[in-house]
Design a protein around this motif. Structure first.
Motif, PDB file in Angstrom:
ATOM      1  N   GLU A  13     -18.157   4.486  20.777  1.00 38.15           N
ATOM      2  CA  GLU A  13     -18.194   3.973  19.399  1.00 38.15           C
ATOM      3  C   GLU A  13     -17.847   5.071  18.401  1.00 38.15           C
ATOM      4  O   GLU A  13     -17.045   4.864  17.480  1.00 38.15           O
ATOM      5  N   THR A  14     -18.456   6.246  18.585  1.00 39.82           N
ATOM      6  CA  THR A  14     -18.211   7.353  17.659  1.00 39.82           C
ATOM      7  C   THR A  14     -16.780   7.846  17.772  1.00 39.82           C
ATOM      8  O   THR A  14     -16.137   8.156  16.755  1.00 39.82           O
ATOM      9  N   ARG A  15     -16.251   7.912  18.989  1.00 42.71           N
ATOM     10  CA  ARG A  15     -14.861   8.339  19.191  1.00 42.71           C
ATOM     11  C   ARG A  15     -13.899   7.364  18.518  1.00 42.71           C
ATOM     12  O   ARG A  15     -12.919   7.768  17.881  1.00 42.71           O
ATOM     13  N   SER A  16     -14.192   6.069  18.632  1.00 41.49           N
ATOM     14  CA  SER A  16     -13.350   5.060  17.974  1.00 41.49           C
ATOM     15  C   SER A  16     -13.367   5.244  16.461  1.00 41.49           C
ATOM     16  O   SER A  16     -12.317   5.197  15.807  1.00 41.49           O
ATOM     17  N   ASN A  17     -14.554   5.472  15.892  1.00 38.50           N
ATOM     18  CA  ASN A  17     -14.657   5.713  14.452  1.00 38.50           C
ATOM     19  C   ASN A  17     -13.847   6.929  14.028  1.00 38.50           C
ATOM     20  O   ASN A  17     -13.102   6.889  13.029  1.00 38.50           O
ATOM     21  N   MET A  18     -13.979   8.022  14.779  1.00 38.55           N
ATOM     22  CA  MET A  18     -13.269   9.249  14.418  1.00 38.55           C
ATOM     23  C   MET A  18     -11.752   9.096  14.563  1.00 38.55           C
ATOM     24  O   MET A  18     -10.985   9.660  13.780  1.00 38.55           O
TER      25      MET A  18
END
Length: 372
Positions: A13-18
């Motif tokens: 999720e965090t990688r997708s946001n970044m």
């Protein structure tokens, strides 16, 4: 197994946001997270935890983002970084099993620990000379009439050494996992920049120094101010203890000290700071937008705030009641709160200050390497 799956999903999720943010770059001037993000084309879990600890959760990017919920991309940088930041506390904690004791019901666990330590101190005093001195006014305001100086030094000194070791081990794990060599910690200019940013809490100013952002685009500097009260209140209280130790061992001046002595003045100012700061932070935590927070970490955050406030409140009460029969009981309660605060330091919100300092230092180091 379930925890691993949750962690992997959080990293994704965090990688997708970044990745989306790196393509958009609308928020690149908001805080250090986005320039640090732009120096990367891919994001390893270690990179993401570094960015998570660099984030100060001012939340401005959430309210400015065109891809935030209910958009199908559902970009929520503050919340995903807050969750990953809390996960880093658990992963880097040493020894690991102790961190899991406070992972759930953090507030209840912290208060139970404070009550348990207080009870043990009561029992120790009662077994040593009876409970009578606890409710007597014949002590002359001297703590050591109830608890011998050597006992306090050995007990709290041992706990302090353990806490220091646990914090150092956690910081070493954080830095080692970042991929940076320990030799990179020797850059003086980067430390100068990092310490200036940390002690001024520069990044709680928000974009354009408008403060943190709240629902309806409301901006406020109070979160930074309450952090200042808390941090410097704690440091003043610590300085009072150090000064008293120097007085005792170097000059042979034993407590109790006069009100206008340096230890007493530092302790009073520190106690006031610990009343104002944690109370303000708790209020802001209760009124914040939960869409930008990690609700699961709420218990441990409140536990840390509560122990800080109780330490300040009982310390000031002890000073006011020192010449009365209530001094003995208040001393034990205060020491119980202090001990509980110390024991929970490496496993809760307190460690974020150390990991964030290392993240800010690494960011300064990267800026210098890239000539920014």
């Amino acid at each position: 197994m379930q925890r691993i799956e949750i962690y992997d999903a959080l990293v994704d999720e965090t990688r997708s946001n970044m990745t989306i943010c790196n393509a958009c770059r609308y928020c690149e001037g908001f805080c250090p997270v986005f320039p640090a993000m732009e120096r990367r084309q891919t994001f390893s879990p270690e990179d993401l935890k570094y960015l998570a600890n660099l984030c100060h959760n001012c939340s401005e990017c959430y309210y400015a983002c065109q891809y935030a919920p209910p958009h199908e991309f559902s970009v929520n940088v503050p919340q995903s970084l807050a969750k990953l930041r809390a996960e880093s506390y658990r992963q880097y904690a040493w020894p690991g099993p102790l961190a899991r004791l406070f992972d759930r019901n953090g507030l209840l666990g912290a208060l139970a620990l404070a009550a348990g330590v207080t009870l043990l101190l009561f029992i120790a005093i009662a077994l040593n000379g009876g409970a009578g001195p606890l409710v007597s006014d014949q002590h002359g305001g001297e703590f050591y009439a109830l608890l011998p100086h050597n006992v306090l030094v050995v007990t709290f000194g041992s706990v302090a050494l353990f806490v220091l070791l646990a914090l150092v081990m956690g910081m070493a794990r954080f830095w080692r996992e970042s991929g940076e060599p320990f030799a990179a910690l020797g850059d003086r200019q980067s430390w100068k920049e990092a310490l200036q940013e940390a002690f001024s809490m520069k990044h709680l100013h928000g974009h354009g120094e408008v403060g943190c952002t709240y629902p309806d685009a409301y901006h406020s500097h109070w979160r930074r101010r309450f952090h200042h009260f808390t941090f410097y209140g704690f440091m003043l209280a610590f300085a009072a203890t150090v000064t008293g130790t120097i007085y005792h061992y170097l000059f042979g001046w034993e407590a109790p000290y006069a009100f206008f002595s340096l230890p007493k003045l530092l302790g009073t100012l520190g106690g006031i700071g610990l009343l104002i700061g944690p109370a303000g932070l708790l209020y802001l935590k209760l009124v914040r937008d939960l869409n930008t927070a990690d609700v699961r970490q709420m218990g441990m955050d409140v536990a840390f705030i509560a122990l800080l406030w109780l330490t300040g409140a009982t310390g000031l009460a002890l000073m006011l009641l020192r010449e009365t029969s209530a001094m003995g009981v208040m001393l034990v309660v205060h020491l119980g709160c202090v001990m509980a605060l110390f024991l929970t330091m490496p496993y809760g919100k307190f460690v974020h200050g150390f990991y964030r300092l290392l993240a800010v230092y690494r960011n300064a180091l990267e800026r210098r390497r890239h000539g920014a």
